[in-house]
Scaffold this motif. Structure first.
Motif, PDB file in Angstrom:
ATOM      1  N   PHE A 140       0.823  -1.213   0.000  1.00 42.50           N
ATOM      2  CA  PHE A 140       0.000   0.000   0.000  1.00 42.50           C
ATOM      3  C   PHE A 140       0.859   1.267   0.000  1.00 42.50           C
ATOM      4  O   PHE A 140       0.684   2.124  -0.867  1.00 42.50           O
ATOM      5  N   PRO A 141       1.828   1.421   0.912  1.00 44.58           N
ATOM      6  CA  PRO A 141       2.672   2.630   0.851  1.00 44.58           C
ATOM      7  C   PRO A 141       3.495   2.693  -0.438  1.00 44.58           C
ATOM      8  O   PRO A 141       3.683   3.769  -1.007  1.00 44.58           O
ATOM      9  N   LEU A 142       3.962   1.539  -0.908  1.00 44.00           N
ATOM     10  CA  LEU A 142       4.717   1.496  -2.153  1.00 44.00           C
ATOM     11  C   LEU A 142       3.847   1.949  -3.323  1.00 44.00           C
ATOM     12  O   LEU A 142       4.291   2.701  -4.193  1.00 44.00           O
ATOM     13  N   PHE A 143       2.595   1.521  -3.324  1.00 43.79           N
ATOM     14  CA  PHE A 143       1.633   1.911  -4.353  1.00 43.79           C
ATOM     15  C   PHE A 143       1.415   3.423  -4.330  1.00 43.79           C
ATOM     16  O   PHE A 143       1.427   4.076  -5.376  1.00 43.79           O
ATOM     17  N   VAL A 144       1.228   3.976  -3.139  1.00 45.83           N
ATOM     18  CA  VAL A 144       0.996   5.417  -3.008  1.00 45.83           C
ATOM     19  C   VAL A 144       2.209   6.214  -3.490  1.00 45.83           C
ATOM     20  O   VAL A 144       2.058   7.240  -4.154  1.00 45.83           O
ATOM     21  N   LEU A 145       3.389   5.709  -3.208  1.00 45.55           N
ATOM     22  CA  LEU A 145       4.605   6.416  -3.615  1.00 45.55           C
ATOM     23  C   LEU A 145       4.876   6.315  -5.114  1.00 45.55           C
ATOM     24  O   LEU A 145       5.412   7.249  -5.713  1.00 45.55           O
ATOM     25  N   THR A 146       4.512   5.192  -5.733  1.00 46.00           N
ATOM     26  CA  THR A 146       4.820   5.001  -7.151  1.00 46.00           C
ATOM     27  C   THR A 146       3.685   5.429  -8.077  1.00 46.00           C
ATOM     28  O   THR A 146       3.907   5.557  -9.284  1.00 46.00           O
ATOM     29  N   LEU A 147       2.497   5.672  -7.547  1.00 47.47           N
ATOM     30  CA  LEU A 147       1.354   6.041  -8.381  1.00 47.47           C
ATOM     31  C   LEU A 147       1.618   7.286  -9.231  1.00 47.47           C
ATOM     32  O   LEU A 147       1.332   7.276 -10.433  1.00 47.47           O
ATOM     33  N   PRO A 148       2.184   8.358  -8.676  1.00 47.69           N
ATOM     34  CA  PRO A 148       2.433   9.530  -9.538  1.00 47.69           C
ATOM     35  C   PRO A 148       3.378   9.226 -10.702  1.00 47.69           C
ATOM     36  O   PRO A 148       3.175   9.711 -11.815  1.00 47.69           O
ATOM     37  N   PHE A 149       4.376   8.384 -10.473  1.00 44.59           N
ATOM     38  CA  PHE A 149       5.311   8.037 -11.538  1.00 44.59           C
ATOM     39  C   PHE A 149       4.637   7.167 -12.598  1.00 44.59           C
ATOM     40  O   PHE A 149       4.897   7.318 -13.791  1.00 44.59           O
ATOM     41  N   ALA A 150       3.763   6.257 -12.164  1.00 43.40           N
ATOM     42  CA  ALA A 150       3.026   5.422 -13.115  1.00 43.40           C
ATOM     43  C   ALA A 150       2.098   6.269 -13.972  1.00 43.40           C
ATOM     44  O   ALA A 150       2.006   6.078 -15.187  1.00 43.40           O
ATOM     45  N   LEU A 151       1.426   7.222 -13.342  1.00 45.62           N
ATOM     46  CA  LEU A 151       0.539   8.107 -14.096  1.00 45.62           C
ATOM     47  C   LEU A 151       1.326   8.975 -15.072  1.00 45.62           C
ATOM     48  O   LEU A 151       0.881   9.211 -16.198  1.00 45.62           O
ATOM     49  N   PHE A 187      -6.462   5.345 -20.726  1.00 46.56           N
ATOM     50  CA  PHE A 187      -6.552   5.338 -19.265  1.00 46.56           C
ATOM     51  C   PHE A 187      -7.769   6.131 -18.801  1.00 46.56           C
ATOM     52  O   PHE A 187      -8.535   5.669 -17.964  1.00 46.56           O
ATOM     53  N   ILE A 188      -7.963   7.315 -19.375  1.00 48.71           N
ATOM     54  CA  ILE A 188      -9.097   8.158 -18.989  1.00 48.71           C
ATOM     55  C   ILE A 188     -10.410   7.496 -19.396  1.00 48.71           C
ATOM     56  O   ILE A 188     -11.386   7.539 -18.650  1.00 48.71           O
ATOM     57  N   GLU A 189     -10.436   6.862 -20.580  1.00 49.71           N
ATOM     58  CA  GLU A 189     -11.647   6.153 -21.003  1.00 49.71           C
ATOM     59  C   GLU A 189     -11.981   5.028 -20.032  1.00 49.71           C
ATOM     60  O   GLU A 189     -13.137   4.839 -19.662  1.00 49.71           O
ATOM     61  N   LEU A 240       3.130  10.159 -20.629  1.00 47.15           N
ATOM     62  CA  LEU A 240       4.207  10.339 -21.594  1.00 47.15           C
ATOM     63  C   LEU A 240       4.178   9.303 -22.718  1.00 47.15           C
ATOM     64  O   LEU A 240       4.616   9.583 -23.833  1.00 47.15           O
ATOM     65  N   LYS A 241       3.658   8.124 -22.450  1.00 47.65           N
ATOM     66  CA  LYS A 241       3.598   7.072 -23.468  1.00 47.65           C
ATOM     67  C   LYS A 241       2.410   7.243 -24.407  1.00 47.65           C
ATOM     68  O   LYS A 241       2.263   6.496 -25.359  1.00 47.65           O
ATOM     69  N   GLY A 242       1.536   8.167 -24.118  1.00 51.95           N
ATOM     70  CA  GLY A 242       0.405   8.397 -25.002  1.00 51.95           C
ATOM     71  C   GLY A 242      -0.790   7.514 -24.722  1.00 51.95           C
ATOM     72  O   GLY A 242      -1.695   7.430 -25.546  1.00 51.95           O
TER      73      GLY A 242
END
Length: 183
Positions: A143-154, A166-168, A159-161
């Motif tokens: 859970f903390p790892l997810f919270v920390l990495t979520l901004p980078f994943a988004l 994702f929004i759909e 950046l990958k287009g």
């Protein structure tokens, strides 16, 4: 030590205790209930496709996918990262068929109706994502790892287009939640 610092320490311990109680009690139950609800919806969608005659009730695809949903619903409260790893790496595990043609995702490829195959695949992906999210949000490590990495994943998605997809996907989920709220 002054009285103020002792009170602050007591408040800290009380807050930590309440947080631990919430994480190990209500939080776990809420997540399991929400995941089970998503799995019930996925199973109901599959049933509705069969009721409409788009897939046979006794077909291998229907039975396999339905059994997959039923097992996921039944064992939803027990699944965690450790059990997932044990089952995955177990030589005698029942779920080792993921690498063979008996995998639920491989069974879907046998469905002739392309539109139906896509809908069932999307439903299965959403159900699997819900279970994965359950595992992550229930784990004190993930859970903390997810919270920390979520901004980078988004940011990576942006950046990958893949932002539109994702929004759909998020929009479809939100739309479904709004429909469920109106009924």
């Amino acid at each position: 030590m002054t009285n103020l610092s002792i009170i602050e320490i007591l408040e800290l311990f009380l807050a930590m205790g309440l947080l631990m109680w919430f994480f190990n009690g209500p939080w776990q139950s809420i997540l399991v209930d929400m995941t089970r609800q998503r799995l019930f919806e996925a199973r109901d969608n599959l049933f509705l496709h069969a009721a409409d005659g788009r897939i046979e009730f006794d077909s291998e695809a229907y039975c396999t996918i339905r059994n997959h949903f039923n097992k996921s619903i039944r064992f939803c409260h027990k699944i965690n990262l450790i059990s997932l790893l044990i089952v995955n790496f177990s030589e005698n595990g029942q779920h080792t068929d993921l690498k063979t043609n008996n995998s639920v995702f491989n069974i879907i490829t046998n469905i002739q109706d392309i539109e139906l195959r896509k809908k069932i695949e999307d439903t299965l992906i959403e159900a699997t994502s819900s279970v994965i999210l359950l595992i992550v949000l229930r784990s004190p490590l993930l859970f903390p790892l997810f919270v920390l990495t979520l901004p980078f994943a988004l940011l990576h998605i942006l950046l990958k287009g893949h932002l539109k997809q994702f929004i759909e996907r998020i929009g479809i989920i939100i739309e479904r939640e709004m429909k469920m709220g109106n009924t």
